[in-house]
Enzyme design. Structure first.
Site, PDB file in Angstrom:
ATOM      1  N   HIS B 468       0.868  -1.180   0.000  1.00 48.67           N
ATOM      2  CA  HIS B 468       0.000   0.000   0.000  1.00 48.67           C
ATOM      3  C   HIS B 468       0.907   1.232   0.000  1.00 48.67           C
ATOM      4  CE1 HIS B 468      -2.672  -2.967   2.377  1.00 48.67           C
ATOM      5  NE2 HIS B 468      -2.839  -3.129   1.082  1.00 48.67           N
TER       6      HIS B 468
HETATM    7  C1  LIG Z   1      -0.675  -8.446  -3.965  1.00 53.13           C
HETATM    8  C2  LIG Z   1      -1.373  -7.134  -3.711  1.00 53.13           C
HETATM    9  C3  LIG Z   1      -2.580  -7.125  -3.017  1.00 53.13           C
HETATM   10  C4  LIG Z   1      -3.226  -5.923  -2.765  1.00 53.13           C
HETATM   11  N1  LIG Z   1      -4.420  -5.967  -2.092  1.00 53.13           N
HETATM   12  C5  LIG Z   1      -5.046  -4.800  -1.810  1.00 53.13           C
HETATM   13  C6  LIG Z   1      -6.298  -4.799  -1.121  1.00 53.13           C
HETATM   14  O1  LIG Z   1      -6.852  -5.841  -0.783  1.00 53.13           O
HETATM   15  N2  LIG Z   1      -6.870  -3.605  -0.849  1.00 53.13           N
HETATM   16  C7  LIG Z   1      -6.289  -2.436  -1.199  1.00 53.13           C
HETATM   17  O2  LIG Z   1      -6.855  -1.390  -0.893  1.00 53.13           O
HETATM   18  N3  LIG Z   1      -5.136  -2.411  -1.888  1.00 53.13           N
HETATM   19  C8  LIG Z   1      -4.498  -3.564  -2.201  1.00 53.13           C
HETATM   20  N4  LIG Z   1      -3.332  -3.535  -2.904  1.00 53.13           N
HETATM   21  C9  LIG Z   1      -2.815  -2.222  -3.348  1.00 53.13           C
HETATM   22  C10 LIG Z   1      -3.495  -1.770  -4.633  1.00 53.13           C
HETATM   23  O3  LIG Z   1      -3.232  -2.660  -5.671  1.00 53.13           O
HETATM   24  C11 LIG Z   1      -3.022  -0.358  -4.991  1.00 53.13           C
HETATM   25  O4  LIG Z   1      -3.327   0.495  -3.909  1.00 53.13           O
HETATM   26  C12 LIG Z   1      -3.721   0.185  -6.222  1.00 53.13           C
HETATM   27  O5  LIG Z   1      -3.441  -0.605  -7.334  1.00 53.13           O
HETATM   28  C13 LIG Z   1      -3.292   1.638  -6.477  1.00 53.13           C
HETATM   29  O6  LIG Z   1      -3.937   2.089  -7.625  1.00 53.13           O
HETATM   30  P1  LIG Z   1      -3.256   3.152  -8.561  1.00 53.13           P
HETATM   31  O7  LIG Z   1      -4.206   3.414  -9.669  1.00 53.13           O
HETATM   32  O8  LIG Z   1      -2.803   4.302  -7.766  1.00 53.13           O
HETATM   33  O9  LIG Z   1      -1.903   2.448  -9.083  1.00 53.13           O
HETATM   34  P2  LIG Z   1      -1.686   1.159 -10.005  1.00 53.13           P
HETATM   35  O10 LIG Z   1      -2.790   0.228  -9.877  1.00 53.13           O
HETATM   36  O11 LIG Z   1      -0.328   0.673  -9.705  1.00 53.13           O
HETATM   37  O12 LIG Z   1      -1.719   1.757 -11.474  1.00 53.13           O
HETATM   38  C14 LIG Z   1      -0.743   2.644 -11.942  1.00 53.13           C
HETATM   39  C15 LIG Z   1      -0.684   2.530 -13.447  1.00 53.13           C
HETATM   40  O13 LIG Z   1       0.218   3.503 -13.960  1.00 53.13           O
HETATM   41  C16 LIG Z   1       0.998   2.928 -14.977  1.00 53.13           C
HETATM   42  N5  LIG Z   1       2.270   3.629 -15.123  1.00 53.13           N
HETATM   43  C17 LIG Z   1       3.334   3.564 -14.296  1.00 53.13           C
HETATM   44  N6  LIG Z   1       4.340   4.309 -14.767  1.00 53.13           N
HETATM   45  C18 LIG Z   1       3.897   4.886 -15.911  1.00 53.13           C
HETATM   46  C19 LIG Z   1       4.484   5.756 -16.860  1.00 53.13           C
HETATM   47  N7  LIG Z   1       5.724   6.206 -16.704  1.00 53.13           N
HETATM   48  N8  LIG Z   1       3.755   6.103 -17.939  1.00 53.13           N
HETATM   49  C20 LIG Z   1       2.490   5.652 -18.104  1.00 53.13           C
HETATM   50  N9  LIG Z   1       1.881   4.830 -17.224  1.00 53.13           N
HETATM   51  C21 LIG Z   1       2.578   4.451 -16.143  1.00 53.13           C
HETATM   52  C22 LIG Z   1       1.186   1.505 -14.498  1.00 53.13           C
HETATM   53  O14 LIG Z   1       1.549   0.670 -15.586  1.00 53.13           O
HETATM   54  C23 LIG Z   1      -0.177   1.176 -13.926  1.00 53.13           C
HETATM   55  O15 LIG Z   1      -1.057   0.651 -14.872  1.00 53.13           O
HETATM   56  C24 LIG Z   1      -2.667  -4.706  -3.195  1.00 53.13           C
HETATM   57  C25 LIG Z   1      -1.470  -4.710  -3.901  1.00 53.13           C
HETATM   58  C26 LIG Z   1      -0.822  -5.906  -4.158  1.00 53.13           C
HETATM   59  C27 LIG Z   1       0.455  -5.876  -4.913  1.00 53.13           C
END
Ligand SMILES: Cc1cc2nc3c(=O)[nH]c(=O)nc-3n(C[C@H](O)[C@H](O)[C@H](O)COP(=O)(O)OP(=O)(O)OC[C@H]3O[C@@H](n4cnc5c(N)ncnc54)[C@H](O)[C@@H]3O)c2cc1C
Ligand code: SF4
Lengths: 196, 541
Positions: B468
């Site tokens: 997280h």
């Molecule tokens: C095993 C596991 C279990 C989890 N379980 C939970 C849970 O039960 N509950 C919970 O609340 N959270 C959980 N999480 C955390 C959750 O997955 C993250 O909090 C969530 O994915 C964050 O969302 P986000 O959109 O900020 O980032 P992300 O989902 O990481 O998405 C970011 C996106 O940006 C893209 N990106 C990165 N760099 C660039 C770039 N330079 N140019 C263009 N695109 C880019 C990436 O490819 C990705 O698609 C878990 C995580 C893991 C690994």
């Protein structure tokens, strides 16, 4: 729901990882067919009497089948899976059959109890000490090879899944209709498997 | 050869936060382009890859690896992408594909508890949020209605409107935990983005127990559902577009972003407004990389706070055998928690925590243990069944306080496109360690109430990470101390917004994504206020 699987979660494997390089999963050529009974001693026969009627191709495969039965302690081993595991293990290690024969000979000669086998091999610093784990890893986890070269040969049919199949589905397979998991687990065989 | 391109709003990253912010803007008539570093992937292929995987315990193993969009991977060996500066390792995990990391989340979708946003005022630790819990409530509700969150009202997080879905049916194991711990601990159903009935075109859960790394049936809401909803609302998504530079104009407005395609051809995209939603590590990395003579410390970084205050949730745990057959592995993976230690006056002294029960099948770990122990013959099956039926685990989910020295910086090492790799500087302080120590009392009591034997505590001082990634873009009113304002807008650039867990000023004790989504919806609303209120709320039926 494009590309979503059915509720039963049936998905065909898409890459070759589940299939060893050679794939002897057809029936054994009748001309080469032998029975395990002809290849083992009375001690092995006493440990795994149910395995004696298993068809084997040669002494190397026979030793693998006998060892598998001794280690897994399971009444029925899937012989098609056994052939695939054997092929995959031989593929990785040309000396695999010879090791299996040597270990079987040692178990028979010293009448080693399977429960004490690993301890005995470790204590003797035997070069065969890693072999039982290799076989168990193959049968129970479906895995052969090490590190980055590890291959998965079985999942649903691996023994760890089969041994609990009356209670659990392997992850990714649907357990059942929504909420069915709230019922007490109805394990078959209960006490037979013992309360330690 | 550069291809000029433009949109009204460009979103960097197609994870759940970026995609849902993009969708909200599109529903308000705004043309939006998402630039996503990774490729599109297919659920069926991920399920098949998992079944064929030689590393079933490694949830990254079924996911494709793209050389142009590197992601941290630790098995079978560390791919050296996320560089560890120490003193404590921070093995973050995320997936760079269309839809982002929630492809393999556990879908725990908790709200904060109200006092989480005031820990400085109430307990003298951490920092206060630039908003009240009450202000967040409608955004939580909107997020919960989109994700289809199932839950009950006994979790300590007040709400004005009911959950969209009733709590997911308890696995038998958790019914027993609830009954047997009742005299001492209330065991509550987790609030989860998992369908307890069919919802918004997705089916009810059927208990595949593979929520991590992949729900085969689409019963759990994922980032890809958000991307598909965004596309249905008119958002364009460009996959395999790795943004490597954010460009500001002479007035300090963001003028364009630059991305590489997998062949390293550079493209420049202009827009009126930008959302950075590339996650808590890649977003600060991108800001730090985007240096110029006017912005020598990178974009949005006049405070020097970009990448700092990295937080997560470390966990220690107890594994033991209950004195009855529980058979973990029937039903979903993440069913229940104890919430009694999420808040209290003790927070001035030690970390708050949630206690989390797993329902992940124990068959794999038990089998590995038996093979390691050299248990063979008939005893193997007997032991496998005995242990798999009784082995269970409880872990804490500990709060970490913001510390400027815990941070993401840039390495001199480069990835395949020549982009700097991120470096993690991380430590776990005594405040958190005291919380871990306190939770051992609970572990012991829980084991006692379950008739536990074979107690195995995780080694003292060793913590598992919960992925997280929080704090690196933290929001707050003071431009000298915070990266964004209370709406996620960069203090330094009026047309640059940030979405994701990185904006959260503290980590509290709940999995962070629901809060990040609520904040992202609030940010989108702030960028383009609704003409008539509520027109685009929810969207799920
Ligand atoms: C095993 C596991 C279990 C989890 N379980 C939970 C849970 O039960 N509950 C919970 O609340 N959270 C959980 N999480 C955390 C959750 O997955 C993250 O909090 C969530 O994915 C964050 O969302 P986000 O959109 O900020 O980032 P992300 O989902 O990481 O998405 C970011 C996106 O940006 C893209 N990106 C990165 N760099 C660039 C770039 N330079 N140019 C263009 N695109 C880019 C990436 O490819 C990705 O698609 C878990 C995580 C893991 C690994
Ligand atoms: S238990 Fe199965 S169906 Fe339910 S959310 Fe998890 S993976 Fe999906």
């Amino acid at each position: 729901m494009k590309s979503v699987n059915t509720a039963r979660g049936k998905v065909e494997p898409v890459d070759g990882c589940a299939t060893p390089a050679s794939r002897p999963d057809g029936p054994i050529d009748p001309a080469r067919r032998k029975l395990l009974a002809g290849l083992v001693t009375a001690y092995t026969a006493s440990l795994v009497p149910w395995a004696l009627a298993v068809p084997v191709t040669d002494a190397g495969h026979g030793a693998f089948v006998a060892l598998s039965a001794i280690l897994a302690g399971k009444r029925v081993l899937n012989s098609v899976l056994g052939q695939r595991l054997h092929a995959a293990l031989v593929d990785i290690e040309p000396g695999f059959d010879a090791d299996c024969q040597a270990l079987l000979k040692q178990i028979e000669a010293q009448q080693i109890d399977p429960a004490k086998l690993q301890g005995a091999l470790d204590a003797a610093h035997s070069s065969l000490a890693p072999l039982p784990r290799k076989l168990m890893r193959a049968w129970c986890l479906g895995l052969v090879g090490d590190g980055e070269a590890t291959r998965c040969v079985a999942y649903e049919n691996a023994l760890d899944a089969v041994m609990v199949a009356d209670v659990l589905k392997p992850p990714t397979y649907a357990y059942g209709p929504y909420g069915s998991w709230s019922n007490p687990p109805a394990a078959k065989g209960g006490d037979e498997h013992g309360n330690a | 050869m550069a291809t000029p391109d433009s949109a009204e709003v460009v979103v960097i990253g197609s994870g759940i936060c970026g995609a849902l912010a993009a969708r909200k803007l599109a529903l308000r008539g705004v043309p939006v382009l998402i630039l996503e570093a990774g490729p599109r992937i297919d659920r069926g292929r991920i399920v098949a890859a998992f079944r064929n995987s030689p590393r079933k315990g490694d949830w990254m193993s079924p996911y494709p690896y793209s050389p142009w969009a590197m992601q941290p991977q630790y098995k079978p060996k560390d791919n050296g992408y996320l560089i560890q500066a120490g003193p404590y390792p921070y093995p973050a995990e995320y997936i760079r594909v269309v839809g982002g990391t929630t492809w393999h989340w556990a879908a725990q979708a908790w709200r904060l508890v109200p006092n989480d946003v005031r820990i400085k005022s109430l307990y003298g630790v951490g920092v206060d949020w630039p908003m009240t819990y009450e202000e967040l409530d409608p955004w939580y509700q909107e997020a919960e209605e989109i994700l289809g969150v199932a839950g009950a009202d006994n979790t300590g997080s007040p709400r004005k409107h009911p959950f969209p879905l009733p709590p997911v049916a308890d696995p038998w194991s958790m019914i027993r935990f609830r009954e047997r711990l009742a005299p001492v601990y209330p065991v509550v159903a987790n609030t989860v983005a998992r369908n307890s009935r069919s919802y918004d075109g997705r089916p009810a859960c059927v208990g595949n127990n593979s929520c991590q790394p992949i729900c085969p049936v689409n019963a759990q809401y994922l980032g890809i559902n958000a991307v598909e909803a965004a596309e249905a609302a008119g958002v364009k998504v460009r996959a395999d577009a790795v943004v490597y530079r954010i460009e500001a104009d002479a007035k300090g407005r963001i003028a364009a972003v630059h991305y590489y395609d997998p062949d390293k051809t550079s493209h420049r995209v202009t827009a009126r407004q930008f959302i950075l939603a590339a996650n808590g590590i890649e977003s600060p990395k991108l800001l730090l990389m985007s240096t110029s003579s006017k912005y020598p410390n990178g974009i949005a970084n006049s405070s020097g706070m970009v990448g700092r205050h990295l937080m997560d949730h470390p966990s220690s745990s107890l594994t033991f055998y209950a004195d009855e057959e529980l058979w973990l592995g029937r039903g979903p993976q993440s069913p229940s928690s104890i919430n009694t230690m999420r808040d209290g006056a003790f927070r001035s002294q030690h970390a708050a925590y949630r206690l989390d029960f797993t329902n992940i099948s124990q068959v794999l770990s038990v089998t590995e243990a038996l093979i390691a122990e050299g248990v063979y013959g008939p005893e193997f099956e007997k032991q496998l069944r005995w242990r798999a039926a009784r082995q269970c685990n409880v872990k804490n989910v500990l709060e970490v306080l913001p510390n400027p020295d815990n941070r993401i910086t840039l390495s001199s090492e480069k990835d395949a496109l020549g982009i700097p790799k991120p470096v993690a500087h991380y430590s776990i302080d005594d405040y958190t360690r005291r919380g871990a120590e306190r939770s051992k009392q609970d572990f012991a009591k829980i084991a006692e109430l379950m008739g536990g034997t074979g107690l195995r505590y995780s080694p003292d001082g060793q913590f598992a990470n919960n992925q997280h990634i929080t704090g690196t873009l933290r929001m707050g009113d003071d431009p000298a101390k915070f990266v964004t304002d209370g709406f996620g807008r960069a203090h330094d650039h009026e047309n640059l917004y940030m979405c994701g867990t990185g904006v959260m000023p503290t980590a509290a004790t709940m999995n962070s994504t629901l809060t990040a989504v609520a904040l992202a919806l609030r940010t989108a609303d702030h960028m383009v206020p609704a003409k008539s209120s509520g027109a685009d709320n929810g969207g799920a039926t």
